[in-house]
Write an enzyme that holds these catalytic residues in place. Structure first.
Site, PDB file in Angstrom:
ATOM      1  N   GLU A 244       0.968  -1.308  -0.083  1.00 22.13           N
ATOM      2  CA  GLU A 244       0.043   0.032  -0.050  1.00 22.13           C
ATOM      3  C   GLU A 244       0.939   1.289  -0.153  1.00 22.13           C
ATOM      4  OE1 GLU A 244      -1.768  -0.544   3.969  1.00 22.13           O
ATOM      5  OE2 GLU A 244      -2.990  -2.607   3.219  1.00 22.13           O
ATOM      6  N   LYS A 246       2.364   4.544   1.273  1.00 17.15           N
ATOM      7  CA  LYS A 246       2.680   4.883   2.881  1.00 17.15           C
ATOM      8  C   LYS A 246       2.387   6.407   2.791  1.00 17.15           C
ATOM      9  CE  LYS A 246       5.945   4.983   6.742  1.00 17.15           C
ATOM     10  NZ  LYS A 246       5.793   6.195   7.383  1.00 17.15           N
ATOM     11  N   ARG A 266      -2.691   8.662  17.200  1.00 18.30           N
ATOM     12  CA  ARG A 266      -1.945   7.692  17.399  1.00 18.30           C
ATOM     13  C   ARG A 266      -1.441   7.453  18.948  1.00 18.30           C
ATOM     14  NH1 ARG A 266       3.420   6.728  13.710  1.00 18.30           N
ATOM     15  NH2 ARG A 266       4.955   5.897  15.240  1.00 18.30           N
TER      16      ARG A 266
HETATM   17  P1  AMP Z   1       6.716   5.557  10.932  1.00 17.86           P
HETATM   18  O1  AMP Z   1       5.844   6.644  11.475  1.00 17.86           O
HETATM   19  O2  AMP Z   1       7.956   6.139   9.868  1.00 17.86           O
HETATM   20  O3  AMP Z   1       7.293   4.548  11.780  1.00 17.86           O
HETATM   21  O4  AMP Z   1       5.773   4.799  10.028  1.00 17.86           O
HETATM   22  C1  AMP Z   1       4.770   4.100  10.154  1.00 17.86           C
HETATM   23  C2  AMP Z   1       3.456   5.047  10.135  1.00 17.86           C
HETATM   24  O5  AMP Z   1       3.053   5.107   8.743  1.00 17.86           O
HETATM   25  C3  AMP Z   1       2.077   4.387  10.610  1.00 17.86           C
HETATM   26  O6  AMP Z   1       2.103   4.672  11.975  1.00 17.86           O
HETATM   27  C4  AMP Z   1       1.152   5.063   9.866  1.00 17.86           C
HETATM   28  O7  AMP Z   1       0.917   6.497  10.600  1.00 17.86           O
HETATM   29  C5  AMP Z   1       1.893   5.457   8.584  1.00 17.86           C
HETATM   30  N1  AMP Z   1       1.348   4.830   7.404  1.00 17.86           N
HETATM   31  C6  AMP Z   1       1.106   5.718   6.397  1.00 17.86           C
HETATM   32  N2  AMP Z   1       0.478   4.656   5.440  1.00 17.86           N
HETATM   33  C7  AMP Z   1       0.278   3.410   5.795  1.00 17.86           C
HETATM   34  C8  AMP Z   1      -0.357   2.238   5.576  1.00 17.86           C
HETATM   35  N3  AMP Z   1      -0.815   1.998   4.158  1.00 17.86           N
HETATM   36  N4  AMP Z   1      -0.258   1.124   6.306  1.00 17.86           N
HETATM   37  C9  AMP Z   1      -0.018   1.360   7.550  1.00 17.86           C
HETATM   38  N5  AMP Z   1       0.617   2.457   8.194  1.00 17.86           N
HETATM   39  C10 AMP Z   1       0.736   3.685   7.244  1.00 17.86           C
END
Ligand code: AMP
Length: 548
Positions: A244, A246, A266
Protein backbone atom coordinates in the site's frame (compact mmCIF):
# COMPACT_ATOMS: atom_id res chain seq x y z
CA UNK A 1 -3.00 -1.02 50.86
CA UNK A 2 -1.85 2.20 52.42
CA UNK A 3 -0.22 4.67 50.12
CA UNK A 4 2.81 4.50 52.40
CA UNK A 5 3.13 0.78 51.74
CA UNK A 6 2.91 1.49 48.02
CA UNK A 7 5.64 4.11 48.38
CA UNK A 8 7.83 1.61 50.21
CA UNK A 9 7.42 -0.88 47.36
CA UNK A 10 8.45 1.86 44.92
CA UNK A 11 11.46 2.69 47.05
CA UNK A 12 12.50 -0.95 47.07
CA UNK A 13 11.97 -1.26 43.31
CA UNK A 14 14.01 1.87 42.73
CA UNK A 15 16.93 0.23 44.52
CA UNK A 16 16.77 -3.01 42.52
CA UNK A 17 19.06 -3.01 39.50
CA UNK A 18 17.99 -6.35 37.98
CA UNK A 19 14.85 -7.01 35.98
CA UNK A 20 14.21 -10.45 37.45
CA UNK A 21 14.31 -9.27 41.04
CA UNK A 22 11.90 -6.48 40.12
CA UNK A 23 9.45 -8.90 38.52
CA UNK A 24 9.74 -11.15 41.54
CA UNK A 25 8.96 -8.36 44.00
CA UNK A 26 5.94 -7.10 42.03
CA UNK A 27 4.61 -10.64 41.58
CA UNK A 28 4.68 -11.16 45.33
CA UNK A 29 2.68 -7.99 45.99
CA UNK A 30 -0.09 -8.57 43.41
CA UNK A 31 -1.88 -11.50 45.11
CA UNK A 32 -2.12 -9.52 48.37
CA UNK A 33 -4.24 -6.76 46.79
CA UNK A 34 -8.02 -6.50 46.70
CA UNK A 35 -9.87 -6.49 43.37
CA UNK A 36 -10.24 -2.75 43.61
CA UNK A 37 -6.60 -2.14 44.48
CA UNK A 38 -5.06 -4.48 41.92
CA UNK A 39 -5.62 -2.39 38.75
CA UNK A 40 -4.70 0.83 40.54
CA UNK A 41 -1.45 -0.63 41.86
CA UNK A 42 -0.58 -1.96 38.40
CA UNK A 43 -1.04 1.43 36.76
CA UNK A 44 0.60 3.43 39.53
CA UNK A 45 3.71 1.26 39.57
CA UNK A 46 4.19 2.09 35.88
CA UNK A 47 3.67 5.78 36.61
CA UNK A 48 0.21 5.84 35.05
CA UNK A 49 -3.13 6.73 36.53
CA UNK A 50 -5.71 5.72 33.95
CA UNK A 51 -6.02 2.75 31.59
CA UNK A 52 -3.96 3.18 28.43
CA UNK A 53 -7.10 3.33 26.32
CA UNK A 54 -8.55 6.15 28.37
CA UNK A 55 -8.17 9.67 26.99
CA UNK A 56 -8.59 10.94 30.57
CA UNK A 57 -5.82 13.31 31.59
CA UNK A 58 -4.92 14.38 35.10
CA UNK A 59 -4.13 17.89 33.92
CA UNK A 60 -1.87 18.87 36.82
CA UNK A 61 1.11 20.75 35.44
CA UNK A 62 4.35 21.16 37.39
CA UNK A 63 3.34 24.69 38.34
CA UNK A 64 0.13 23.66 40.11
CA UNK A 65 1.93 20.87 41.87
CA UNK A 66 4.62 23.23 43.20
CA UNK A 67 1.95 25.62 44.37
CA UNK A 68 0.21 22.86 46.30
CA UNK A 69 3.42 21.64 47.92
CA UNK A 70 4.48 25.20 48.81
CA UNK A 71 1.15 25.85 50.52
CA UNK A 72 1.32 22.67 52.57
CA UNK A 73 4.91 23.29 53.63
CA UNK A 74 4.25 26.96 54.36
CA UNK A 75 6.98 28.17 52.02
CA UNK A 76 7.01 30.21 48.82
CA UNK A 77 6.64 28.53 45.45
CA UNK A 78 10.02 29.98 44.41
CA UNK A 79 11.60 28.12 47.31
CA UNK A 80 10.09 24.85 46.05
CA UNK A 81 11.53 25.52 42.59
CA UNK A 82 14.92 26.32 44.13
CA UNK A 83 15.00 22.99 45.95
CA UNK A 84 13.98 21.14 42.78
CA UNK A 85 16.81 22.82 40.93
CA UNK A 86 19.23 21.73 43.62
CA UNK A 87 18.07 18.10 43.83
CA UNK A 88 17.41 17.82 40.08
CA UNK A 89 14.33 15.74 40.80
CA UNK A 90 10.79 16.74 41.77
CA UNK A 91 10.23 13.60 43.85
CA UNK A 92 13.34 14.05 45.96
CA UNK A 93 12.63 17.74 46.42
CA UNK A 94 9.08 17.08 47.64
CA UNK A 95 10.41 14.40 49.99
CA UNK A 96 12.86 16.87 51.48
CA UNK A 97 10.26 19.62 51.81
CA UNK A 98 7.70 17.37 53.47
CA UNK A 99 10.34 16.00 55.87
CA UNK A 100 10.86 19.52 57.20
CA UNK A 101 7.14 20.08 57.52
CA UNK A 102 6.57 16.79 59.28
CA UNK A 103 8.24 18.02 62.42
CA UNK A 104 5.70 20.81 62.76
CA UNK A 105 2.37 19.33 61.72
CA UNK A 106 -0.04 17.33 63.84
CA UNK A 107 -3.07 16.70 61.72
CA UNK A 108 -2.91 14.19 59.03
CA UNK A 109 -5.11 11.39 57.85
CA UNK A 110 -3.65 8.15 56.63
CA UNK A 111 -3.80 7.93 52.84
CA UNK A 112 -4.76 4.67 51.18
CA UNK A 113 -3.84 3.69 47.63
CA UNK A 114 -7.50 3.94 46.66
CA UNK A 115 -7.94 7.37 48.31
CA UNK A 116 -5.15 8.70 46.14
CA UNK A 117 -6.60 7.14 43.02
CA UNK A 118 -10.10 8.47 43.73
CA UNK A 119 -8.84 11.98 44.39
CA UNK A 120 -6.78 11.97 41.19
CA UNK A 121 -9.70 10.63 39.18
CA UNK A 122 -11.85 13.42 40.61
CA UNK A 123 -9.23 15.97 39.55
CA UNK A 124 -9.24 14.61 36.01
CA UNK A 125 -13.01 14.90 35.91
CA UNK A 126 -13.05 18.57 36.93
CA UNK A 127 -13.51 20.95 34.06
CA UNK A 128 -14.68 24.50 33.59
CA UNK A 129 -13.67 27.82 35.10
CA UNK A 130 -13.42 26.65 38.66
CA UNK A 131 -11.28 23.67 37.74
CA UNK A 132 -7.85 25.13 38.55
CA UNK A 133 -9.01 26.11 42.02
CA UNK A 134 -10.59 22.77 42.60
CA UNK A 135 -7.49 20.94 41.39
CA UNK A 136 -5.30 22.99 43.69
CA UNK A 137 -7.58 22.22 46.62
CA UNK A 138 -7.21 18.47 46.04
CA UNK A 139 -3.45 18.70 45.47
CA UNK A 140 -3.09 20.55 48.79
CA UNK A 141 -5.24 18.01 50.56
CA UNK A 142 -3.23 15.08 49.22
CA UNK A 143 0.15 16.56 50.09
CA UNK A 144 -1.26 17.72 53.42
CA UNK A 145 -1.86 14.10 54.34
CA UNK A 146 1.35 12.74 52.82
CA UNK A 147 4.58 12.02 54.65
CA UNK A 148 7.95 12.55 52.93
CA UNK A 149 8.19 9.16 51.23
CA UNK A 150 4.56 9.27 50.13
CA UNK A 151 5.09 12.78 48.79
CA UNK A 152 8.07 11.66 46.76
CA UNK A 153 6.08 9.10 44.80
CA UNK A 154 2.81 11.01 44.84
CA UNK A 155 4.45 13.93 43.05
CA UNK A 156 6.03 11.63 40.50
CA UNK A 157 2.69 9.93 39.85
CA UNK A 158 1.06 13.33 39.38
CA UNK A 159 3.65 14.09 36.70
CA UNK A 160 3.22 10.54 35.36
CA UNK A 161 6.95 9.89 35.54
CA UNK A 162 7.66 7.45 38.36
CA UNK A 163 11.33 6.87 37.49
CA UNK A 164 11.66 3.46 39.09
CA UNK A 165 12.32 1.65 35.84
CA UNK A 166 9.18 -0.51 35.86
CA UNK A 167 7.85 -0.81 32.33
CA UNK A 168 5.05 -2.77 30.69
CA UNK A 169 7.28 -5.78 30.04
CA UNK A 170 8.14 -6.23 33.72
CA UNK A 171 4.56 -5.83 34.83
CA UNK A 172 3.31 -8.32 32.23
CA UNK A 173 5.81 -10.86 33.47
CA UNK A 174 4.88 -10.17 37.08
CA UNK A 175 1.18 -10.73 36.36
CA UNK A 176 1.98 -13.99 34.58
CA UNK A 177 4.08 -15.17 37.50
CA UNK A 178 1.71 -14.01 40.25
CA UNK A 179 -1.30 -15.81 38.80
CA UNK A 180 0.59 -18.69 37.11
CA UNK A 181 -0.42 -17.83 33.58
CA UNK A 182 1.45 -18.09 30.33
CA UNK A 183 2.97 -14.69 29.61
CA UNK A 184 1.86 -14.87 25.98
CA UNK A 185 -1.78 -14.92 27.16
CA UNK A 186 -1.16 -11.87 29.32
CA UNK A 187 0.38 -10.01 26.41
CA UNK A 188 -2.32 -11.05 24.00
CA UNK A 189 -5.10 -9.91 26.33
CA UNK A 190 -3.28 -6.65 26.94
CA UNK A 191 -3.12 -5.95 23.21
CA UNK A 192 -6.89 -6.27 22.96
CA UNK A 193 -8.04 -4.43 26.10
CA UNK A 194 -5.13 -2.04 26.47
CA UNK A 195 -5.13 -1.85 30.24
CA UNK A 196 -2.78 -4.01 32.28
CA UNK A 197 -4.84 -3.24 35.39
CA UNK A 198 -7.88 -4.96 33.89
CA UNK A 199 -5.68 -7.75 32.52
CA UNK A 200 -4.39 -8.45 36.04
CA UNK A 201 -7.95 -8.77 37.33
CA UNK A 202 -8.84 -11.24 34.60
CA UNK A 203 -5.59 -13.13 35.11
CA UNK A 204 -6.51 -13.60 38.75
CA UNK A 205 -9.75 -15.27 37.58
CA UNK A 206 -7.80 -17.64 35.35
CA UNK A 207 -6.35 -18.18 31.90
CA UNK A 208 -9.74 -18.94 30.34
CA UNK A 209 -11.02 -15.47 31.23
CA UNK A 210 -7.97 -13.94 29.58
CA UNK A 211 -8.55 -15.89 26.40
CA UNK A 212 -12.10 -14.54 26.13
CA UNK A 213 -11.13 -10.87 25.90
CA UNK A 214 -12.58 -8.80 23.09
CA UNK A 215 -11.76 -5.34 21.84
CA UNK A 216 -14.36 -2.90 23.07
CA UNK A 217 -15.73 -0.02 21.08
CA UNK A 218 -14.49 3.35 22.33
CA UNK A 219 -11.57 1.74 24.16
CA UNK A 220 -8.85 2.42 21.56
CA UNK A 221 -6.10 -0.15 21.17
CA UNK A 222 -2.48 0.70 20.46
CA UNK A 223 -1.55 1.05 16.82
CA UNK A 224 0.43 -1.66 15.06
CA UNK A 225 3.80 -0.28 13.94
CA UNK A 226 6.27 -0.91 11.15
CA UNK A 227 9.95 -1.69 10.75
CA UNK A 228 12.24 -0.25 8.12
CA UNK A 229 13.19 -2.69 5.37
CA UNK A 230 13.77 -3.24 1.69
CA UNK A 231 11.53 -4.60 -1.06
CA UNK A 232 13.99 -7.36 -1.99
CA UNK A 233 14.44 -8.81 1.48
CA UNK A 234 10.76 -8.47 2.42
CA UNK A 235 9.76 -10.57 -0.62
CA UNK A 236 12.65 -13.01 -0.15
CA UNK A 237 11.54 -13.64 3.43
CA UNK A 238 7.78 -13.73 3.00
CA UNK A 239 6.88 -14.31 -0.66
CA UNK A 240 3.91 -12.25 -1.86
CA UNK A 241 3.37 -9.06 0.12
CA UNK A 242 0.39 -6.71 0.31
CA UNK A 243 1.69 -3.32 -0.81
CA UNK A 244 0.00 0.00 0.00
CA UNK A 245 1.12 3.59 -0.31
CA UNK A 246 2.72 4.98 2.81
CA UNK A 247 0.71 8.14 3.35
CA UNK A 248 2.49 10.97 5.09
CA UNK A 249 -0.21 12.21 7.38
CA UNK A 250 -1.43 11.26 10.81
CA UNK A 251 -2.60 7.92 12.08
CA UNK A 252 -6.15 7.53 13.32
CA UNK A 253 -8.38 4.87 14.78
CA UNK A 254 -12.06 5.28 14.05
CA UNK A 255 -14.70 3.68 16.30
CA UNK A 256 -18.33 3.60 15.22
CA UNK A 257 -21.36 2.17 16.94
CA UNK A 258 -24.72 2.97 15.32
CA UNK A 259 -24.92 6.75 14.95
CA UNK A 260 -22.03 7.48 17.33
CA UNK A 261 -18.36 7.67 16.48
CA UNK A 262 -15.04 8.75 17.96
CA UNK A 263 -11.61 9.19 16.40
CA UNK A 264 -8.36 8.62 18.24
CA UNK A 265 -4.83 9.74 17.43
CA UNK A 266 -1.72 7.58 17.44
CA UNK A 267 -1.27 8.55 21.10
CA UNK A 268 -4.90 7.44 21.63
CA UNK A 269 -6.12 10.96 22.37
CA UNK A 270 -9.71 11.61 21.40
CA UNK A 271 -9.42 13.93 18.38
CA UNK A 272 -13.01 13.70 17.14
CA UNK A 273 -13.76 17.35 17.82
CA UNK A 274 -10.69 18.47 15.87
CA UNK A 275 -11.61 16.36 12.84
CA UNK A 276 -15.40 16.58 12.44
CA UNK A 277 -15.09 16.52 8.64
CA UNK A 278 -13.11 13.28 8.60
CA UNK A 279 -15.42 11.65 11.13
CA UNK A 280 -18.36 12.59 8.94
CA UNK A 281 -16.78 11.05 5.82
CA UNK A 282 -16.07 7.81 7.65
CA UNK A 283 -19.54 7.67 9.19
CA UNK A 284 -21.03 7.82 5.71
CA UNK A 285 -18.69 5.15 4.36
CA UNK A 286 -20.18 2.24 6.32
CA UNK A 287 -23.43 1.03 7.89
CA UNK A 288 -21.66 -1.34 10.25
CA UNK A 289 -20.23 -1.06 13.76
CA UNK A 290 -16.50 -0.98 13.16
CA UNK A 291 -13.04 -0.06 14.36
CA UNK A 292 -10.94 1.11 11.44
CA UNK A 293 -7.23 1.90 11.26
CA UNK A 294 -5.95 4.46 8.81
CA UNK A 295 -3.97 7.58 8.00
CA UNK A 296 -5.52 10.96 7.33
CA UNK A 297 -3.80 13.26 4.84
CA UNK A 298 -4.38 16.84 3.78
CA UNK A 299 -4.97 17.48 0.08
CA UNK A 300 -4.61 20.67 -1.89
CA UNK A 301 -4.92 20.75 -5.69
CA UNK A 302 -4.90 16.97 -5.77
CA UNK A 303 -1.55 16.56 -4.00
CA UNK A 304 -0.78 15.64 -0.39
CA UNK A 305 0.34 18.57 1.73
CA UNK A 306 3.19 18.45 4.23
CA UNK A 307 2.54 16.34 7.24
CA UNK A 308 2.75 19.37 9.56
CA UNK A 309 -0.49 20.65 8.07
CA UNK A 310 -2.27 17.53 9.23
CA UNK A 311 -0.74 17.60 12.70
CA UNK A 312 -1.80 21.16 13.20
CA UNK A 313 -5.37 20.11 12.55
CA UNK A 314 -5.08 17.34 15.15
CA UNK A 315 -4.03 19.93 17.72
CA UNK A 316 -6.55 22.52 16.78
CA UNK A 317 -9.37 23.11 19.26
CA UNK A 318 -10.98 26.28 17.91
CA UNK A 319 -11.76 27.75 14.53
CA UNK A 320 -12.14 24.32 12.95
CA UNK A 321 -14.79 25.53 10.50
CA UNK A 322 -12.53 28.14 8.92
CA UNK A 323 -9.64 25.78 8.31
CA UNK A 324 -11.74 22.97 7.07
CA UNK A 325 -12.73 25.19 4.17
CA UNK A 326 -9.08 25.73 3.22
CA UNK A 327 -7.67 22.25 3.61
CA UNK A 328 -9.39 19.06 2.62
CA UNK A 329 -8.65 16.13 4.88
CA UNK A 330 -8.94 12.67 3.38
CA UNK A 331 -8.87 9.44 5.37
CA UNK A 332 -7.12 6.37 3.95
CA UNK A 333 -8.38 3.22 5.65
CA UNK A 334 -6.09 0.20 5.64
CA UNK A 335 -7.30 -2.13 8.38
CA UNK A 336 -10.33 -3.27 10.35
CA UNK A 337 -10.03 -4.49 13.96
CA UNK A 338 -13.65 -4.95 14.95
CA UNK A 339 -16.81 -5.68 13.00
CA UNK A 340 -20.32 -5.83 14.47
CA UNK A 341 -19.24 -7.20 17.84
CA UNK A 342 -16.48 -9.45 16.55
CA UNK A 343 -12.79 -8.88 17.32
CA UNK A 344 -10.77 -9.41 14.14
CA UNK A 345 -7.17 -8.86 15.22
CA UNK A 346 -6.27 -12.56 15.23
CA UNK A 347 -7.43 -13.11 11.65
CA UNK A 348 -4.82 -13.02 8.86
CA UNK A 349 -4.47 -9.60 7.26
CA UNK A 350 -5.79 -10.89 3.90
CA UNK A 351 -8.97 -12.02 5.66
CA UNK A 352 -9.37 -8.70 7.47
CA UNK A 353 -8.89 -6.94 4.16
CA UNK A 354 -11.72 -8.96 2.55
CA UNK A 355 -14.05 -7.90 5.35
CA UNK A 356 -12.88 -4.32 5.09
CA UNK A 357 -13.67 -4.11 1.38
CA UNK A 358 -17.02 -5.74 2.01
CA UNK A 359 -18.27 -3.32 4.67
CA UNK A 360 -16.54 0.00 3.96
CA UNK A 361 -17.56 1.69 0.72
CA UNK A 362 -15.12 4.61 0.46
CA UNK A 363 -11.59 5.63 1.38
CA UNK A 364 -10.13 2.12 1.56
CA UNK A 365 -6.44 2.41 0.60
CA UNK A 366 -5.71 0.62 -2.71
CA UNK A 367 -3.57 -2.46 -2.37
CA UNK A 368 -1.43 -4.55 -4.70
CA UNK A 369 -0.53 -8.12 -3.80
CA UNK A 370 2.64 -9.31 -5.48
CA UNK A 371 5.79 -11.40 -5.08
CA UNK A 372 7.49 -9.59 -7.96
CA UNK A 373 10.07 -7.02 -6.82
CA UNK A 374 9.65 -5.18 -10.10
CA UNK A 375 5.91 -4.72 -9.69
CA UNK A 376 6.42 -3.45 -6.15
CA UNK A 377 9.39 -1.30 -7.27
CA UNK A 378 7.20 0.41 -9.87
CA UNK A 379 4.51 1.02 -7.28
CA UNK A 380 7.13 2.55 -4.99
CA UNK A 381 8.20 4.99 -7.72
CA UNK A 382 4.55 5.87 -8.38
CA UNK A 383 4.02 6.52 -4.68
CA UNK A 384 6.95 8.94 -4.50
CA UNK A 385 5.93 10.66 -7.75
CA UNK A 386 2.44 11.23 -6.33
CA UNK A 387 3.96 12.91 -3.26
CA UNK A 388 3.59 10.05 -0.76
CA UNK A 389 6.28 8.89 1.61
CA UNK A 390 6.90 5.45 0.11
CA UNK A 391 5.29 2.04 0.56
CA UNK A 392 4.09 -0.21 3.35
CA UNK A 393 4.55 -3.93 2.72
CA UNK A 394 2.44 -6.20 4.87
CA UNK A 395 2.60 -9.97 5.39
CA UNK A 396 -0.81 -11.25 4.18
CA UNK A 397 -0.99 -14.02 6.80
CA UNK A 398 -0.16 -11.79 9.77
CA UNK A 399 -2.47 -10.93 12.67
CA UNK A 400 -2.93 -7.35 13.86
CA UNK A 401 -0.59 -6.91 16.82
CA UNK A 402 -1.44 -3.67 18.67
CA UNK A 403 1.57 -1.71 19.86
CA UNK A 404 4.08 -4.05 18.26
CA UNK A 405 6.78 -2.84 15.88
CA UNK A 406 7.40 -6.20 14.23
CA UNK A 407 8.42 -7.67 10.92
CA UNK A 408 4.90 -8.07 9.59
CA UNK A 409 4.73 -4.47 8.45
CA UNK A 410 7.74 -3.20 6.55
CA UNK A 411 8.10 0.45 5.58
CA UNK A 412 9.95 1.35 2.42
CA UNK A 413 11.03 4.95 2.14
CA UNK A 414 14.04 6.91 0.89
CA UNK A 415 16.93 6.64 3.38
CA UNK A 416 17.34 9.65 5.62
CA UNK A 417 19.41 9.96 8.74
CA UNK A 418 16.83 11.18 11.17
CA UNK A 419 15.92 10.29 14.73
CA UNK A 420 12.80 10.76 16.82
CA UNK A 421 13.92 12.11 20.21
CA UNK A 422 12.30 13.51 23.35
CA UNK A 423 12.69 17.18 24.24
CA UNK A 424 13.78 17.24 27.90
CA UNK A 425 15.23 20.72 28.30
CA UNK A 426 16.11 24.01 26.62
CA UNK A 427 18.13 27.19 26.86
CA UNK A 428 16.41 30.54 26.56
CA UNK A 429 17.10 32.28 23.24
CA UNK A 430 19.03 35.48 22.79
CA UNK A 431 18.30 38.97 21.47
CA UNK A 432 15.06 39.05 19.50
CA UNK A 433 14.36 35.51 20.60
CA UNK A 434 14.99 36.03 24.32
CA UNK A 435 11.34 35.32 25.16
CA UNK A 436 11.45 31.95 23.36
CA UNK A 437 13.47 28.80 23.86
CA UNK A 438 16.51 28.83 21.58
CA UNK A 439 18.18 25.45 21.78
CA UNK A 440 16.71 22.18 22.98
CA UNK A 441 18.16 19.27 24.90
CA UNK A 442 17.16 15.93 23.38
CA UNK A 443 17.09 12.41 24.74
CA UNK A 444 16.73 8.83 23.56
CA UNK A 445 15.64 5.97 25.85
CA UNK A 446 17.40 2.95 27.26
CA UNK A 447 15.83 -0.49 27.43
CA UNK A 448 13.96 0.33 30.65
CA UNK A 449 12.49 3.50 29.16
CA UNK A 450 14.76 5.90 31.09
CA UNK A 451 15.66 9.00 29.13
CA UNK A 452 19.29 9.44 28.13
CA UNK A 453 20.44 12.88 26.91
CA UNK A 454 22.01 12.74 23.47
CA UNK A 455 22.30 16.15 21.90
CA UNK A 456 21.26 19.76 21.77
CA UNK A 457 19.59 21.15 18.69
CA UNK A 458 19.42 24.83 17.82
CA UNK A 459 19.28 24.98 14.02
CA UNK A 460 16.60 24.23 11.50
CA UNK A 461 13.80 26.16 13.22
CA UNK A 462 11.87 28.95 11.53
CA UNK A 463 10.59 31.78 13.76
CA UNK A 464 7.15 30.30 13.52
CA UNK A 465 8.40 26.87 14.56
CA UNK A 466 10.20 28.34 17.56
CA UNK A 467 6.95 29.96 18.60
CA UNK A 468 5.16 26.68 18.17
CA UNK A 469 7.79 24.92 20.31
CA UNK A 470 7.33 27.56 22.98
CA UNK A 471 3.57 27.14 22.96
CA UNK A 472 3.90 23.38 23.30
CA UNK A 473 6.54 23.46 26.03
CA UNK A 474 5.96 26.48 28.22
CA UNK A 475 3.67 24.78 30.68
CA UNK A 476 5.87 21.69 30.83
CA UNK A 477 8.67 23.51 32.65
CA UNK A 478 9.74 21.53 35.72
CA UNK A 479 12.73 23.58 36.80
CA UNK A 480 14.78 26.52 35.72
CA UNK A 481 18.27 27.67 36.57
CA UNK A 482 20.06 30.55 34.85
CA UNK A 483 19.35 30.23 31.14
CA UNK A 484 18.48 26.56 31.36
CA UNK A 485 15.08 24.97 31.79
CA UNK A 486 14.01 21.37 32.20
CA UNK A 487 10.73 19.99 30.87
CA UNK A 488 8.39 17.29 31.96
CA UNK A 489 9.18 14.93 29.07
CA UNK A 490 6.40 14.37 26.56
CA UNK A 491 7.15 16.17 23.32
CA UNK A 492 8.87 14.27 20.49
CA UNK A 493 10.69 15.86 17.55
CA UNK A 494 12.47 14.47 14.52
CA UNK A 495 16.05 15.64 13.98
CA UNK A 496 18.58 15.14 11.22
CA UNK A 497 22.34 14.79 11.80
CA UNK A 498 25.49 14.21 9.84
CA UNK A 499 27.07 11.65 12.13
CA UNK A 500 26.76 9.91 15.49
CA UNK A 501 29.90 10.39 17.56
CA UNK A 502 31.23 8.80 20.72
CA UNK A 503 31.16 11.50 23.37
CA UNK A 504 32.02 11.74 27.05
CA UNK A 505 29.73 14.77 27.34
CA UNK A 506 26.53 12.77 27.54
CA UNK A 507 25.89 9.82 29.83
CA UNK A 508 24.86 7.53 26.97
CA UNK A 509 28.34 7.95 25.49
CA UNK A 510 27.09 9.32 22.17
CA UNK A 511 26.37 12.73 20.67
CA UNK A 512 25.02 13.98 17.34
CA UNK A 513 27.16 15.98 14.95
CA UNK A 514 25.37 18.84 13.18
CA UNK A 515 21.91 18.11 14.56
CA UNK A 516 19.06 20.01 12.90
CA UNK A 517 15.35 20.19 13.50
CA UNK A 518 13.27 18.44 10.84
CA UNK A 519 9.74 18.43 12.22
CA UNK A 520 7.50 18.06 15.23
CA UNK A 521 6.38 14.54 15.95
CA UNK A 522 3.78 15.35 18.54
CA UNK A 523 1.71 12.51 17.14
CA UNK A 524 4.29 10.15 18.68
CA UNK A 525 4.42 9.31 22.34
CA UNK A 526 7.56 9.30 24.37
CA UNK A 527 7.90 5.52 24.43
CA UNK A 528 8.31 5.55 20.66
CA UNK A 529 11.55 7.54 20.61
CA UNK A 530 14.86 6.09 19.44
CA UNK A 531 16.58 3.64 21.78
CA UNK A 532 20.20 3.74 22.93
CA UNK A 533 20.52 0.31 21.33
CA UNK A 534 19.38 1.83 18.02
CA UNK A 535 21.91 4.65 18.36
CA UNK A 536 24.70 2.14 19.06
CA UNK A 537 23.57 0.19 16.03
CA UNK A 538 23.60 3.22 13.75
CA UNK A 539 27.01 4.19 15.12
CA UNK A 540 28.54 0.82 14.34
CA UNK A 541 26.97 0.68 10.86
CA UNK A 542 28.33 4.15 10.23
CA UNK A 543 31.82 3.08 11.37
CA UNK A 544 31.57 0.06 9.08
CA UNK A 545 30.81 2.45 6.20
CA UNK A 546 34.01 4.33 6.93
CA UNK A 547 32.28 7.31 8.56
CA UNK A 548 32.90 8.40 12.12
P1 AMP B 1 6.78 5.49 10.85
O1 AMP B 1 5.97 6.55 11.53
O2 AMP B 1 7.83 6.02 9.95
O3 AMP B 1 7.27 4.43 11.83
O4 AMP B 1 5.83 4.70 9.85
C1 AMP B 1 4.68 4.01 10.25
C2 AMP B 1 3.49 4.90 10.06
O5 AMP B 1 3.16 5.06 8.69
C3 AMP B 1 2.22 4.36 10.63
O6 AMP B 1 2.15 4.57 12.02
C4 AMP B 1 1.16 5.17 9.89
O7 AMP B 1 0.93 6.38 10.58
C5 AMP B 1 1.83 5.51 8.59
N1 AMP B 1 1.19 4.89 7.40
C6 AMP B 1 0.99 5.54 6.24
N2 AMP B 1 0.44 4.74 5.34
C7 AMP B 1 0.25 3.54 5.93
C8 AMP B 1 -0.29 2.29 5.47
N3 AMP B 1 -0.75 2.11 4.23
N4 AMP B 1 -0.32 1.27 6.38
C9 AMP B 1 0.14 1.43 7.64
N5 AMP B 1 0.66 2.58 8.10
C10 AMP B 1 0.73 3.63 7.26
Amino acid sequence: MNFLEFARVCEQLEGIPGRLAMIDLISRVLPTLSDEELPVFIRFVMGRIFPDWSPEKLGIGPSLLYEGVAYVAGIRKEEVVRIINRTGDVGKAVEEILARKEQTSFFSEELSLLDVYRELAAIAATGGVRSQKEKLRVVRKLFGNAGPLEGKYLSRIMLEDLRIGVGEGNVREAIARAFRIDSYQVEHAFQAINDLGQVALLAREGEERLKEVRIELFHPVKMMLAQQGSIGSAIAENGAMAAEYKYDGSRFQFHKSGGTCRMYSRKLEDVTDALPDVAELLMKSTNHDVILDGEVIAIQDGRPMPFQTVLRRFRRKYGIDEIREEIRMIPNVFDILHLDGETLIDLPFSERRSRLILVVQDYVAPQVMSADPEVIGTMYQDALAAGHEGLMLKVPASPYTPGVRGKNWIKIKPAVDTLDLAVIGADWGEGKRAHLFGSFLLACQDSSGSLIPLSKVATGFSDEQLQEMYALLSDRVISESGKEVRFEPGLVIEVGYSEIQMSPNYEGGFALRFPRFIRLRDDKSIDEIETLEGIRDRHSRQSANGKG
